[in-house]
Scaffold this motif. Structure first.
Motif, mmCIF file in Angstrom:
data_model
loop_
_atom_site.group_PDB
_atom_site.id
_atom_site.type_symbol
_atom_site.label_atom_id
_atom_site.label_comp_id
_atom_site.label_asym_id
_atom_site.label_seq_id
_atom_site.Cartn_x
_atom_site.Cartn_y
_atom_site.Cartn_z
ATOM 1 N N ASP A 19 -4.973 0.347 -28.091
ATOM 2 C CA ASP A 19 -5.899 -0.479 -27.310
ATOM 3 C C ASP A 19 -5.926 0.022 -25.866
ATOM 4 N N PRO A 20 -7.043 0.635 -25.440
ATOM 5 C CA PRO A 20 -7.082 1.163 -24.067
ATOM 6 C C PRO A 20 -6.987 0.071 -22.997
ATOM 7 N N ALA A 21 -7.284 -1.155 -23.362
ATOM 8 C CA ALA A 21 -7.225 -2.258 -22.399
ATOM 9 C C ALA A 21 -5.839 -2.904 -22.339
ATOM 10 N N TRP A 22 -4.908 -2.452 -23.189
ATOM 11 C CA TRP A 22 -3.575 -3.062 -23.227
ATOM 12 C C TRP A 22 -2.866 -2.819 -21.914
ATOM 13 N N ASP A 23 -2.368 -3.895 -21.343
ATOM 14 C CA ASP A 23 -1.619 -3.838 -20.098
ATOM 15 C C ASP A 23 -0.177 -4.209 -20.421
ATOM 16 N N PRO A 24 0.731 -3.228 -20.396
ATOM 17 C CA PRO A 24 2.128 -3.514 -20.775
ATOM 18 C C PRO A 24 2.732 -4.638 -19.938
ATOM 19 N N ASP A 25 3.344 -5.576 -20.607
ATOM 20 C CA ASP A 25 4.003 -6.707 -19.967
ATOM 21 C C ASP A 25 5.503 -6.542 -20.175
ATOM 22 N N GLY A 69 1.190 5.943 -16.116
ATOM 23 C CA GLY A 69 -0.123 5.641 -15.544
ATOM 24 C C GLY A 69 -0.143 4.297 -14.839
ATOM 25 N N VAL A 70 0.486 3.305 -15.439
ATOM 26 C CA VAL A 70 0.553 1.974 -14.833
ATOM 27 C C VAL A 70 1.346 2.025 -13.528
ATOM 28 N N ILE A 71 2.447 2.749 -13.537
ATOM 29 C CA ILE A 71 3.274 2.867 -12.328
ATOM 30 C C ILE A 71 2.509 3.595 -11.231
ATOM 31 N N ALA A 72 1.783 4.645 -11.596
ATOM 32 C CA ALA A 72 0.996 5.381 -10.602
ATOM 33 C C ALA A 72 -0.088 4.484 -10.000
ATOM 34 N N ALA A 73 -0.746 3.689 -10.831
ATOM 35 C CA ALA A 73 -1.772 2.767 -10.335
ATOM 36 C C ALA A 73 -1.159 1.718 -9.418
ATOM 37 N N THR A 79 0.254 1.435 -1.774
ATOM 38 C CA THR A 79 -0.050 2.289 -0.620
ATOM 39 C C THR A 79 -1.275 1.787 0.127
ATOM 40 N N GLN A 80 -2.300 1.382 -0.625
ATOM 41 C CA GLN A 80 -3.515 0.864 -0.001
ATOM 42 C C GLN A 80 -3.241 -0.443 0.738
ATOM 43 N N LEU A 81 -2.432 -1.303 0.148
ATOM 44 C CA LEU A 81 -2.101 -2.565 0.810
ATOM 45 C C LEU A 81 -1.296 -2.323 2.086
ATOM 46 N N GLU A 82 -0.365 -1.391 2.031
ATOM 47 C CA GLU A 82 0.426 -1.073 3.224
ATOM 48 C C GLU A 82 -0.464 -0.512 4.329
ATOM 49 N N ALA A 83 -1.437 0.318 3.965
ATOM 50 C CA ALA A 83 -2.365 0.862 4.961
ATOM 51 C C ALA A 83 -3.208 -0.253 5.567
ATOM 52 N N GLN A 84 -3.594 -1.205 4.743
ATOM 53 C CA GLN A 84 -4.386 -2.330 5.244
ATOM 54 C C GLN A 84 -3.560 -3.176 6.209
ATOM 55 N N VAL A 85 -2.314 -3.402 5.896
ATOM 56 C CA VAL A 85 -1.432 -4.174 6.783
ATOM 57 C C VAL A 85 -1.281 -3.451 8.118
ATOM 58 N N ARG A 86 -1.063 -2.127 8.081
ATOM 59 C CA ARG A 86 -0.957 -1.361 9.326
ATOM 60 C C ARG A 86 -2.257 -1.444 10.127
ATOM 61 N N GLY A 87 -3.386 -1.362 9.444
ATOM 62 C CA GLY A 87 -4.675 -1.467 10.117
ATOM 63 C C GLY A 87 -4.877 -2.840 10.739
ATOM 64 N N ASP A 88 -4.473 -3.875 10.020
ATOM 65 C CA ASP A 88 -4.586 -5.242 10.556
ATOM 66 C C ASP A 88 -3.728 -5.405 11.814
ATOM 67 N N ARG A 89 -2.508 -4.834 11.773
ATOM 68 C CA ARG A 89 -1.638 -4.915 12.949
ATOM 69 C C ARG A 89 -2.241 -4.166 14.135
ATOM 70 N N ALA A 90 -2.794 -3.010 13.876
ATOM 71 C CA ALA A 90 -3.412 -2.229 14.951
ATOM 72 C C ALA A 90 -4.606 -2.973 15.535
ATOM 73 N N LEU A 91 -5.398 -3.598 14.690
ATOM 74 C CA LEU A 91 -6.557 -4.361 15.162
ATOM 75 C C LEU A 91 -6.107 -5.550 16.000
ATOM 76 N N GLN A 92 -5.062 -6.225 15.563
ATOM 77 C CA GLN A 92 -4.549 -7.349 16.342
ATOM 78 C C GLN A 92 -4.044 -6.872 17.708
ATOM 79 N N GLY A 93 -3.363 -5.732 17.710
ATOM 80 C CA GLY A 93 -2.881 -5.178 18.977
ATOM 81 C C GLY A 93 -4.036 -4.803 19.896
ATOM 82 N N TYR A 94 -5.079 -4.250 19.332
ATOM 83 C CA TYR A 94 -6.250 -3.863 20.109
ATOM 84 C C TYR A 94 -6.924 -5.112 20.694
ATOM 85 N N GLN A 95 -7.060 -6.138 19.871
ATOM 86 C CA GLN A 95 -7.702 -7.369 20.353
ATOM 87 C C GLN A 95 -6.866 -8.030 21.435
#
Length: 99
Positions: A19-25, A69-73, A79-95
């Protein structure tokens, strides 16, 4: 076949992997592993055992590939969430510096 519980466990894993939609639990996999290990300790390893072992090993390799594949995803999302947090902090500092 040697043991019906082992065959059933292997067939369950093969169905999940097909099942390609199977998400290991992790909890379901832990329960499956407990059942499979229990069946292994009670089997007589009679006729058909080598075929069961080959199927189990093939399913295990497919599971390892799927989990990689699941671990890589997961790592990519992390990584994307961490980048967003860093961006949010930078924006707050700028403001703050503009005030």
């Amino acid at each position: 076949m040697s043991d019906h519980r082992i065959l059933a466990a292997i067939e369950q894993m093969e169905a999940w992997l097909a099942d390609p939609a199977w998400d290991p639990d992790s909890e379901v996999l832990a329960q499956w592993t407990t059942e499979f290990q229990g069946a292994l300790t009670q089997t007589g390893k009679g006729p058909g055992w080598s075929e069961l072992a080959a199927r189990a090993h093939a399913a295990g390799k497919l599971l390892e590939t799927r989990l990689a594949g699941v671990i890589a995803a997961r790592d990519q999302v992390r990584t994307q969430l961490e980048a967003q947090v860093r961006g949010d902090r930078a924006l707050q500092g700028y403001q703050s510096s503009r005030a």
